[in-house]
Design a protein around this motif. Structure first.
Motif, mmCIF file in Angstrom:
data_model
loop_
_atom_site.group_PDB
_atom_site.id
_atom_site.type_symbol
_atom_site.label_atom_id
_atom_site.label_comp_id
_atom_site.label_asym_id
_atom_site.label_seq_id
_atom_site.Cartn_x
_atom_site.Cartn_y
_atom_site.Cartn_z
ATOM 1 N N VAL A 157 -0.555 4.070 -2.032
ATOM 2 C CA VAL A 157 -1.778 4.579 -1.539
ATOM 3 C C VAL A 157 -1.386 5.633 -0.390
ATOM 4 O O VAL A 157 -1.772 6.789 0.009
ATOM 5 C CB VAL A 157 -2.742 3.720 -0.825
ATOM 6 C CG1 VAL A 157 -4.044 4.359 -0.029
ATOM 7 C CG2 VAL A 157 -3.254 2.881 -1.961
ATOM 8 N N ILE A 158 -0.350 5.360 0.468
ATOM 9 C CA ILE A 158 0.119 5.966 1.644
ATOM 10 C C ILE A 158 0.832 7.319 1.116
ATOM 11 O O ILE A 158 0.376 8.438 1.736
ATOM 12 C CB ILE A 158 1.266 5.361 2.544
ATOM 13 C CG1 ILE A 158 0.487 3.931 3.220
ATOM 14 C CG2 ILE A 158 1.731 6.162 3.482
ATOM 15 C CD1 ILE A 158 1.559 3.090 3.726
ATOM 16 N N GLN A 159 1.487 7.154 -0.034
ATOM 17 C CA GLN A 159 2.198 8.286 -0.466
ATOM 18 C C GLN A 159 1.188 9.241 -1.162
ATOM 19 O O GLN A 159 1.028 10.309 -1.033
ATOM 20 C CB GLN A 159 3.236 7.821 -1.653
ATOM 21 C CG GLN A 159 4.569 7.164 -1.102
ATOM 22 C CD GLN A 159 5.282 8.304 -0.227
ATOM 23 O OE1 GLN A 159 5.056 8.216 1.203
ATOM 24 N NE2 GLN A 159 6.168 8.996 -0.676
ATOM 25 N N ASP B 115 0.957 -1.184 -0.024
ATOM 26 C CA ASP B 115 0.016 0.045 0.037
ATOM 27 C C ASP B 115 1.131 1.243 0.056
ATOM 28 O O ASP B 115 0.265 2.317 0.210
ATOM 29 C CB ASP B 115 -1.055 0.082 1.042
ATOM 30 C CG ASP B 115 -0.216 -0.078 2.682
ATOM 31 O OD1 ASP B 115 0.939 -0.452 2.525
ATOM 32 O OD2 ASP B 115 -0.716 0.069 3.463
ATOM 33 N N PHE B 116 2.289 1.079 -0.457
ATOM 34 C CA PHE B 116 2.839 2.101 -0.353
ATOM 35 C C PHE B 116 2.471 3.531 -1.358
ATOM 36 O O PHE B 116 2.359 4.554 -0.777
ATOM 37 C CB PHE B 116 4.403 2.114 -0.859
ATOM 38 C CG PHE B 116 5.316 2.912 -1.102
ATOM 39 C CD1 PHE B 116 6.078 3.472 0.012
ATOM 40 C CD2 PHE B 116 5.651 3.623 -2.035
ATOM 41 C CE1 PHE B 116 6.988 4.338 -0.100
ATOM 42 C CE2 PHE B 116 6.485 4.925 -2.087
ATOM 43 C CZ PHE B 116 7.307 5.197 -1.141
ATOM 44 N N GLU C 259 -1.948 9.614 -0.047
ATOM 45 C CA GLU C 259 -2.833 10.254 1.038
ATOM 46 C C GLU C 259 -1.976 11.370 1.501
ATOM 47 O O GLU C 259 -2.268 12.634 1.772
ATOM 48 C CB GLU C 259 -2.914 9.137 1.969
ATOM 49 C CG GLU C 259 -3.679 9.843 3.227
ATOM 50 C CD GLU C 259 -4.068 8.581 4.365
ATOM 51 O OE1 GLU C 259 -4.582 8.912 5.380
ATOM 52 O OE2 GLU C 259 -4.012 7.604 4.162
ATOM 53 N N ARG C 260 -0.643 11.080 1.666
ATOM 54 C CA ARG C 260 0.257 12.185 2.129
ATOM 55 C C ARG C 260 0.414 13.269 1.210
ATOM 56 O O ARG C 260 0.371 14.482 1.902
ATOM 57 C CB ARG C 260 1.758 11.587 2.235
ATOM 58 C CG ARG C 260 1.732 10.659 3.598
ATOM 59 C CD ARG C 260 3.300 10.127 3.654
ATOM 60 N NE ARG C 260 3.422 9.339 4.791
ATOM 61 C CZ ARG C 260 4.371 8.388 5.236
ATOM 62 N NH1 ARG C 260 5.474 8.232 4.124
ATOM 63 N NH2 ARG C 260 4.476 7.600 6.355
#
Length: 305
Positions: free
Chosen positions: A67-69, A64-65, A71-72
Motif C-alpha cells: 500500500v505504501i509503495q 502495508d508495504f 501510494e508513493r
C-alpha cells in the motif's frame, strides 16, 4: 505479460527525478504534434521478502508495504501530471497513467511493443550521478520494439533555439533510412529545417584510396547523399534540407553539429554493424555524449494481440 496499456501513443517511464520530468516535457510536445495519447507509467520494483542488498534480512517487510509503495507510485504519477499540465498549456492531450509492480526493464521493453515511441530520461534516481546513461535507458536503446528518445535534463531549449534544425546521420543502412524518415517527420511537424549529415568512408566507393585528396571523394559523397534524400524531399516539400558531407569520423561530426540543433536522429546501427548487434557505435556515442534529445530509430515490432 503486463496488462495492455495504451496503444500507438508516446510512452514515458517516470520515477520522480528531474531527468524523467525533462522526458515528460519533451514527450508532451511530441504527443501534441503527433495528436496521439501520452502514456505515463511508474514501475515499483518489489523486493524479495527477507532479502536485502547486503544479505538476508531477518525483519519481515511491513504488512502495508504494498500500500505504501502504491501510494508513493501515485505521488510520482501526480508529479508527472503536474509537469504535463504545465507543459501542455491549452493543447488538447489524452493522458493515460498506470503504476506497475514488476521488474522495470523487461516491462518497459515489452510495453514498447505497444507504443509509437518510448521517451526516457538519460538517468533516474537509480543511476550514479557520474553515470552517462542509466540502466533502464541503456536497455531500451538496445532492445526496445520502437524508436527511443533519450532526454537529458538540460535539453529543454530556450525560445531562441526553438527554430533550430533537426539533425540526422545518414549512411545508407536500413537503420539510417528509418532515421531519415523520422527526421523528416520531426522537422515537418516542428516547421524547422533539416541538416542531413553523411560521413564519407572508403566503403562508399570501392576504388577510393584512404588519404586521397578530399575534393575527389567529396563529389562522390555529395552525389550519394543526394540520391538517398531525393525521395524524402519529394514527400516533404515543406522541409528545407541542408546537406553536409564530411570525411570519416561520423560520431565526432554529429556531435559538433548537434551543438546548433534541437534534435538528433540516428539509426540503431549502421553499415558497420553485424545483424545480431543491438546498437551501433555511432548511436551509442550519441545517446551518451549529445546534449540534445536523441532519437534512436529502432524499427517498430508490435507485440502480438
Amino acid at each position: 505479460m503486463p496488462e495492455r496499456f495504451g496503444r500507438d501513443g508516446i510512452l514515458v517511464g517516470v520515477d520522480g527525478s528531474e531527468h524523467s520530468h525533462s522526458a515528460v516535457r519533451w514527450a508532451v510536445r511530441e504527443a501534441l504534434m503527433r495528436s496521439v495519447p501520452l502514456d505515463l507509467i511508474h514501475i515499483v520494483t518489489t523486493p524479495l521478502r527477507g532479502w536485502g542488498g547486503l544479505g538476508l534480512v531477518t525483519t519481515p517487510l511491513p504488512e502495508d508495504f504494498g500500500v505504501i509503495q502504491e501510494e508513493r507510485g501515485r505521488q510520482v504519477i501526480d508529479q508527472a501530471m503536474r509537469v504535463v499540465d504545465a507543459s501542455a498549456g491549452s493543447g488538447k492531450l489524452t493522458v493515460h497513467t498506470r503504476v506497475f509492480f514488476c521488474p522495470p526493464v523487461p516491462t518497459l521493453i515489452e510495453l514498447s511493443g505497444l507504443a509509437r515511441m518510448v521517451v526516457v530520461g538519460s538517468r533516474g534516481y537509480g543511476a550514479l550521478r557520474r553515470g552517462l546513461l542509466g540502466s533502464v535507458s541503456t536497455a531500451l536503446v538496445h532492445h526496445a520494439h520502437c524508436p527511443v528518445a533519450v532526454i537529458h535534463d538540460d535539453t529543454i531549449l530556450p525560445n531562441t533555439l526553438s527554430h533550430a534544425p533537426v539533425l540526422v546521420g545518414i549512411d545508407g543502412s536500413p537503420g539510417s533510412e528509418l532515421a531519415t524518415a523520422i527526421a523528416f517527420e520531426e522537422a515537418s511537424w516542428r516547421g524547422v529545417e533539416l541538416v542531413a549529415l553523411h560521413a564519407f568512408t572508403d566503403a562508399d566507393r570501392l576504388d577510393y584510396i584512404p588519404g586521397a585528396p578530399w575534393p575527389d571523394a567529396q563529389s562522390v559523397a555529395e552525389e550519394t547523399l543526394a540520391e538517398r534524400l531525393a525521395g524524402w524531399q519529394e514527400r516533404y516539400p515543406d522541409v528545407i534540407v541542408h546537406r553536409v558531407v564530411v570525411a570519416e569520423h561520423p560520431a565526432r561530426h554529429l556531435l559538433d553539429h548537434s551543438e546548433s540543433a534541437q534534435l538528433l536522429v540516428v539509426g540503431s546501427h549502421g553499415r558497420g554493424g553485424f545483424a545480431g548487434m543491438q546498437l551501433g557505435s555511432v548511436a551509442n556515442a550519441m545517446v551518451h555524449a549529445a546534449h540534445i534529445p536523441v532519437i534512436v530509430a529502432r524499427p517498430r515490432t508490435p507485440i502480438a494481440e
